[in-house]
Motif scaffolding. Structure first.
Motif, mmCIF file in Angstrom:
data_model
loop_
_atom_site.group_PDB
_atom_site.id
_atom_site.type_symbol
_atom_site.label_atom_id
_atom_site.label_comp_id
_atom_site.label_asym_id
_atom_site.label_seq_id
_atom_site.Cartn_x
_atom_site.Cartn_y
_atom_site.Cartn_z
ATOM 1 N N MET A 1 33.645 25.122 -6.356
ATOM 2 C CA MET A 1 34.435 25.420 -7.532
ATOM 3 C C MET A 1 35.819 25.955 -7.160
ATOM 4 S SD MET A 1 34.207 24.892 -10.573
ATOM 5 C CE MET A 1 34.086 25.346 -12.228
ATOM 6 N N LEU A 2 35.884 26.781 -6.112
ATOM 7 C CA LEU A 2 37.182 27.295 -5.686
ATOM 8 C C LEU A 2 38.115 26.186 -5.222
ATOM 9 C CD1 LEU A 2 36.418 30.638 -3.806
ATOM 10 C CD2 LEU A 2 37.499 30.313 -6.028
ATOM 11 N N ILE A 3 37.563 25.164 -4.561
ATOM 12 C CA ILE A 3 38.392 24.052 -4.097
ATOM 13 C C ILE A 3 38.941 23.273 -5.287
ATOM 14 C CG2 ILE A 3 38.374 21.854 -2.857
ATOM 15 C CD1 ILE A 3 36.539 23.155 -0.792
ATOM 16 N N LEU A 4 38.123 23.055 -6.305
ATOM 17 C CA LEU A 4 38.605 22.353 -7.502
ATOM 18 C C LEU A 4 39.710 23.139 -8.198
ATOM 19 C CD1 LEU A 4 35.325 20.929 -9.069
ATOM 20 C CD2 LEU A 4 37.126 19.690 -7.872
ATOM 21 N N ARG A 5 39.523 24.451 -8.310
ATOM 22 C CA ARG A 5 40.560 25.296 -8.924
ATOM 23 C C ARG A 5 41.845 25.238 -8.106
ATOM 24 N NH1 ARG A 5 41.089 31.666 -8.852
ATOM 25 N NH2 ARG A 5 42.926 31.830 -10.160
ATOM 26 N N SER A 6 41.709 25.355 -6.812
ATOM 27 C CA SER A 6 42.863 25.310 -5.926
ATOM 28 C C SER A 6 43.585 23.967 -6.040
ATOM 29 C CB SER A 6 42.416 25.559 -4.482
ATOM 30 O OG SER A 6 43.471 25.379 -3.591
ATOM 31 N N ALA A 7 42.832 22.875 -6.036
ATOM 32 C CA ALA A 7 43.430 21.541 -6.142
ATOM 33 C C ALA A 7 44.159 21.385 -7.479
ATOM 34 C CB ALA A 7 42.359 20.465 -5.985
ATOM 35 N N ALA A 8 43.573 21.885 -8.561
ATOM 36 C CA ALA A 8 44.220 21.802 -9.872
ATOM 37 C C ALA A 8 45.521 22.606 -9.885
ATOM 38 C CB ALA A 8 43.271 22.307 -10.960
ATOM 39 N N LEU A 9 45.518 23.762 -9.241
ATOM 40 C CA LEU A 9 46.741 24.560 -9.165
ATOM 41 C C LEU A 9 47.819 23.853 -8.345
ATOM 42 C CD1 LEU A 9 45.174 28.101 -8.740
ATOM 43 C CD2 LEU A 9 46.582 27.319 -10.665
ATOM 44 N N PHE A 10 47.414 23.169 -7.269
ATOM 45 C CA PHE A 10 48.387 22.404 -6.482
ATOM 46 C C PHE A 10 48.988 21.274 -7.320
ATOM 47 C CE2 PHE A 10 46.379 23.821 -2.302
ATOM 48 C CZ PHE A 10 47.476 24.588 -1.929
ATOM 49 N N VAL A 11 48.177 20.601 -8.106
ATOM 50 C CA VAL A 11 48.685 19.517 -8.959
ATOM 51 C C VAL A 11 49.652 20.078 -10.007
ATOM 52 C CG1 VAL A 11 48.027 17.796 -10.700
ATOM 53 C CG2 VAL A 11 46.736 17.974 -8.562
ATOM 54 N N LEU A 12 49.277 21.207 -10.618
ATOM 55 C CA LEU A 12 50.163 21.836 -11.600
ATOM 56 C C LEU A 12 51.484 22.245 -10.951
ATOM 57 C CD1 LEU A 12 50.770 22.951 -14.403
ATOM 58 C CD2 LEU A 12 49.526 25.036 -13.737
ATOM 59 N N ALA A 13 51.403 22.831 -9.767
ATOM 60 C CA ALA A 13 52.622 23.229 -9.053
ATOM 61 C C ALA A 13 53.513 22.015 -8.794
ATOM 62 C CB ALA A 13 52.259 23.924 -7.734
ATOM 63 N N ALA A 14 52.913 20.911 -8.383
ATOM 64 C CA ALA A 14 53.690 19.704 -8.101
ATOM 65 C C ALA A 14 54.349 19.172 -9.363
ATOM 66 C CB ALA A 14 52.797 18.636 -7.467
ATOM 67 N N LEU A 15 53.618 19.155 -10.462
ATOM 68 C CA LEU A 15 54.209 18.680 -11.722
ATOM 69 C C LEU A 15 55.404 19.532 -12.126
ATOM 70 C CD1 LEU A 15 50.995 17.845 -13.781
ATOM 71 C CD2 LEU A 15 52.675 16.221 -12.882
ATOM 72 N N LEU A 16 55.266 20.850 -11.991
ATOM 73 C CA LEU A 16 56.360 21.736 -12.373
ATOM 74 C C LEU A 16 57.546 21.637 -11.415
ATOM 75 C CD1 LEU A 16 54.288 24.854 -13.435
ATOM 76 C CD2 LEU A 16 55.656 23.387 -14.935
ATOM 77 N N GLU A 17 57.278 21.641 -10.106
ATOM 78 C CA GLU A 17 58.389 21.615 -9.161
ATOM 79 C C GLU A 17 59.081 20.257 -9.124
ATOM 80 O OE1 GLU A 17 59.707 22.741 -4.637
ATOM 81 O OE2 GLU A 17 57.622 22.131 -4.963
ATOM 82 N N ILE A 18 58.307 19.213 -8.961
ATOM 83 C CA ILE A 18 58.910 17.879 -8.878
ATOM 84 C C ILE A 18 59.507 17.488 -10.224
ATOM 85 C CG2 ILE A 18 58.469 15.442 -8.399
ATOM 86 C CD1 ILE A 18 56.099 16.520 -6.562
#
Length: 111
Positions: A1-18
């Motif tokens: 579950m922690l990996i899924l949360r972490s991966a979702a946060l990375f995707v959100l970060a990418a959407l916001l930054e890029i």
């Protein structure tokens, strides 16, 4: 579950930054106006907060791992938003970055 949360946060970060950088680019380089650039600045500011929600407590590790997501996400953004067609070396490089990201972030560690 922690990996899924972490991966979702990375995707959100990418959407916001890029996405934020793209909006600034559109506002300035493509002459779409200051509202586009302002939206980009807001998205970039929000991106700055996303990493703080990662389950790993080490800033350097989180940002280093995010680098792999940024590389792959930037190429994907170019495909979707600008019609960019990556070549095999772009794709190979992105896969190498994602593999490095996975090792940095999710390798088993003691302590």
């Amino acid at each position: 579950m922690l990996i899924l949360r972490s991966a979702a946060l990375f995707v959100l970060a990418a959407l916001l930054e890029i996405g934020g950088a793209w909006l600034v680019w559109q506002g300035v380089r493509e002459n779409r106006g200051w509202m586009w650039a302002a939206g980009g600045v807001l998205a970039l500011g929000a991106y700055g907060f996303v990493a703080t929600f990662q389950p790993d407590a080490h800033f350097g590790r989180v940002l280093a791992a995010y680098g792999g997501i940024f590389v792959a996400g930037s190429l994907l953004w170019g495909v979707v938003a600008d019609g960019y067609r990556p070549d095999r070396w772009d794709i190979t490089g992105a896969l190498v970055c994602l593999a490095g990201m996975a090792v940095i972030m999710y390798a088993p560690r003691n302590g």
